[in-house]
Structure formats: C-alpha cells, structure tokens
Design an enzyme around this catalytic site. Structure first.
Site, mmCIF file in Angstrom:
data_model
loop_
_atom_site.group_PDB
_atom_site.id
_atom_site.type_symbol
_atom_site.label_atom_id
_atom_site.label_comp_id
_atom_site.label_asym_id
_atom_site.label_seq_id
_atom_site.Cartn_x
_atom_site.Cartn_y
_atom_site.Cartn_z
ATOM 1 N N SER A 183 0.837 -1.204 0.000
ATOM 2 C CA SER A 183 0.000 0.000 0.000
ATOM 3 C C SER A 183 0.874 1.256 0.000
ATOM 4 C CB SER A 183 -0.910 -0.034 1.241
ATOM 5 O OG SER A 183 -1.413 1.229 1.551
ATOM 6 N N LYS A 187 1.985 3.713 -3.612
ATOM 7 C CA LYS A 187 1.665 5.145 -3.688
ATOM 8 C C LYS A 187 2.933 5.971 -3.874
ATOM 9 C CE LYS A 187 -0.687 4.942 0.120
ATOM 10 N NZ LYS A 187 -1.626 4.652 1.154
HETATM 11 N N1 URA Z 1 -0.389 3.703 5.556
HETATM 12 C C1 URA Z 1 -0.687 3.370 4.278
HETATM 13 O O1 URA Z 1 -0.596 4.177 3.363
HETATM 14 N N2 URA Z 1 -1.097 2.128 4.024
HETATM 15 C C2 URA Z 1 -1.218 1.197 4.972
HETATM 16 O O2 URA Z 1 -1.579 0.088 4.671
HETATM 17 C C3 URA Z 1 -0.912 1.549 6.315
HETATM 18 C C4 URA Z 1 -0.490 2.820 6.571
#
Ligand code: URA
Length: 435
Positions: A183, A187
């Site tokens: 995750s 990003k």
């Molecule tokens: N922050 C994130 O961006 N993703 C997660 O899964 C946990 C914390």
C-alpha cells in the site's frame, strides 16, 4: 482463473504467481471482483503472509493500477516522505519546509486521517483558504518555483490502494506487513520522486506494535524501493505516546508553526532534524548526516524554513495571516483541564486512546464522509518521564461537543495516563535508521 481458487490457494499458505495477483488487482479495480472476495484474500494474507516476490509483484501491479506521475521535468532530486501513521504526527508540515529551505525538492502527495491516526491533508485544511486539490501542472510549477508542495492524491493515482485501504480499514486487515508495504510503496512509487524517506512508527498508537515487526516492514519497503531504483531509507520512530504536545488539526498546525520558529517540543524536533538530515543526504545536498543536521539547524535559526512554509501556504491559496498570527485560529468553545489525582512520574501515555478520544471530541472522522471540527483535539502538558504533582494539569481537552461527551472523554484521557513513584526516562523518538 477464478478468484475463489486464489483465495483458497493463499488460505492454504501457497504463494500466488504474478499472473494470479494481476487477475485479482486488475479485476478488483475494474469492479469485476467484489469487495467480499478481496476481504477474504486480505484476511488470508494477514494470516499466511506473502513471499518477497509476491509483495514486489503486488506493489508493482498496484502502482500501475492507475496513472503514475512523471516528475522528470522538475529540477533537482525530488524527495518524498511517508509515515505509516500516528497520533500528533505533524512531521511533514515541519520537515518539508526545513528540507526545502536547504535546497531539496519536496514533492509530497498526502492522505487523510482515518481511524485514530491523523492525516496531513486534514491538518493543512485547517488553514482557511488553503487548497490541497491542485492540478498536476500547478503541482509541478509550484514545486519548481518554491521547492515544496503538499497536496492531495488525485483519484486516478493507485486506485487499487484507494479501494483496498478503505476495505481493509473495515475488515480488520490493516495490520498485515505485506499489505502495508504494498500500500505504502505503490503510492510512493506512483508519485514519481527519486528518493523516499519512510517513517515507520511503532508502539501503541501505530499499526506495528513492536520493534521487530516494524524492522521487518521497514526493511521490506526499503528493499522494494531500492530494487526499483529509488533511494529509499527508513526511520523507526516511537509512537507509544503521541508525537509532540498537540493532537487535533488546528492545534497541530499551530505546533508546527512553533516548531518552524525553533520552539517545537523536543521529540518532534528530534524526528525532524534526524529525518531531515537523512533526506538531505538522499537529495545529495548534504555529504553526511551531521552536515545535514547543521544545515537544518541553520534554516530554523535564520527563519528561512518558516518563510518556506508561509510561501507554500500562500501558493496553495491559504490565508497567511493565520501562519503569521496563529492566535487567529478558531478556538474550541470548551477547553477542559484534566487534573492529576496523585504524585509521581508519567509512566505511560497511550497514543491510541488519546487519538481515539481526540476523534470523539470532534477532531477526527469515523467514515470518510464525516466532517472534522478543526479546533477540536487534546493539548498535552505532561508526557512520559514528566514529574507530576497532585493537582497539576495533565492535558486540556478542546471541544465543541456536549458536556456528556466531555465527561466521558475526561475519564478516557485520564485513564490513558499511568503513573509510578519511580523516575522514568523520557522517550527517545528515533529508534533506528535503516538504509
Ligand atoms: N499507511 C498506508 O498508506 N497504508 C497502509 O496500509 C498503512 C499505513
């Protein structure tokens, strides 16, 4: 291929191939695979884990589930920072202007708070007029001109994470190391910077409860980033108690402003100086950690870090009068002191309880649709290691909620503290640096 067979395969502890992960992620983004099957897959991963190869494939497929940003037209080494979540964590608001004032290019896409953790976007939005919805072109122009922008992630970036994170939040599957790593890194990779500093929080107010888990997560993310040619480093930071003294959006912005004037709480300053020094090395502006720290101390002392923040707020439409005169921020109608009932030292201060209480006082949201009371939150006075005398103020609740809510939260917040008669050391916030 059928999603149910992939769920069963993972449930039995087997590794998924890249094709199988692609089937799941692409199908989910297109709406062909329902939430309930992805929930089951996430739960299977939470229990059975993933191999490193699986996590790299998942990250890559999530990153490319939507658009990615091309920052190649921006000057200099572009740096970004990400925290895995905390309470009172206003680091980006301080560290960003600090490194930008030293000449780094700080291009950050931020998120909103959910659960007990706060989000940088919500904090920024407590500054009247400030917009976090900035187009790609404006983002690039602002970063080129000022060396800093902190804006919201567009809908088209990493749609797989947007859907999946919201689902994990309500299905008890946030605390999975492979899912957090994919995750966060999907990003950060999609956002296109050259270097990434990860703040991996650990303790009561963080998703990772102990240092071993945090280390595994940090090393995995550093490996994924470096493997994809982005200079990725991590700090492990303590989140057993909140960071700094302010918890709640406008309260935290005011604390960030004080920190940019050099008057921030010790733990916040420590994290900003150490994290910032690592970033300046990553940006190839400082030759060593010590040189980086000295540069950061200088931009705090000469006011140029604060000046950078003012310029960023102005460029994003915010009213800089609030930054120059923070007493202008709206104050909650009720400011309620919580009083110590015994003498001793603060032994523990549960960041999770403080974060949840701040939300219930109006400072956070339970669903993404909830609106936030920017003035609400908690101002801590006593933290771990502080000596307390019966009758001292431990903290203040700031709220516009009813007296019943105040009564309930006063009890919760008091119970978030524990005391001992013996001397207690203060928390050291930066526990390790991983590179
Ligand atoms: N922050 C994130 O961006 N993703 C997660 O899964 C946990 C914390």
């Amino acid at each position: 291929m059928r999603m149910v067979d992939l769920i069963i395969k993972k449930r039995e502890g087997h590794a998924l191939t890249r094709e199988e992960i692609a089937f799941w992620i692409n199908g989910y983004v297109k709406g062909e695979i329902p939430d309930y099957q992805v929930s089951a897959m996430n739960m299977a991963i939470l229990f059975k884990g993933m191999t490193e190869e699986e996590v790299i494939n998942l990250t890559d497929l999530m990153e490319h589930s939507g658009e990615t940003l091309d920052l190649s037209n921006l000057k200099g080494v572009k740096v970004d920072k990400h925290s895995t979540g905390g309470v009172g964590d206003k680091t980006s608001l301080v560290l960003g202007p600090m490194v930008a004032a030293c000449g780094a290019t700080f291009a950050k896409l931020s998120g909103r708070g959910l659960g007990h953790t706060g989000g940088t976007l919500d904090k920024l939005e407590s500054i009247p007029g400030l917009s976090i919805q900035v187009s790609g072109d404006r983002f690039i122009n602002q970063v080129n001109e000022l060396g800093i922008a902190i804006v919201g992630q567009t809908q088209s970036l990493v749609p797989a994470d947007k859907k999946m994170y919201a689902l994990r939040d309500v299905t008890g599957t946030v605390e999975s190391i492979p899912l957090i790593a994919a995750s966060v890194m999907s990003k950060k990779l999609a956002a296109g910077t050259d270097a990434i500093l990860l703040d991996v929080t650990l303790g009561k107010g963080a998703f990772m409860k102990d240092i071993n888990q945090a280390r595994i997560l940090a090393r995995l993310m550093v490996k994924i980033g470096n493997g994809l040619k982005r200079d990725t480093r991590a700090v492990l930071s303590d989140m057993n108690e909140p960071l700094g003294l302010a918890v709640g959006n406008a309260l935290e912005v005011k604390e960030a402003i004080a920190a940019l004037h050099g008057n921030g709480p010790e733990d916040l300053m420590e994290l900003c100086y150490k994290g910032g020094a690592v970033m300046l090395e990553q940006a190839k502006i400082a030759k060593s950690f010590e040189e980086g720290k000295a540069m950061l101390e200088k931009v705090i002392k000469d006011g140029s870090a604060f000046e950078k923040f003012v310029k960023m707020v102005k460029a994003q439409g915010g009213d800089t009068e609030y930054i120059l005169h923070p007493e202008k921020f709206e104050v909650a109608s009720k400011i309620v002191p919580i009083i110590a009932k015994e003498d001793g030292y603060v032994k523990e201060l549960d960041a999770l309880e403080i974060g949840l209480s701040s939300c219930r006082l109006g400072g956070g949201r339970e669903t993404l649709e909830d609106t936030i009371d920017m003035s609400a939150g908690i101002m801590l006075v006593k933290k771990i290691g502080d000596q307390v005398k019966k009758g001292d103020v431990l903290c203040y609740l700031h709220t516009n909620k009813s007296d019943d809510v105040v009564k309930q939260e006063a009890e919760t917040v008091y119970n978030a503290y524990s005391f001992t008669k013996d001397f207690v050391n203060k928390t050291q916030v930066v526990l390790e640096i991983i590179q």
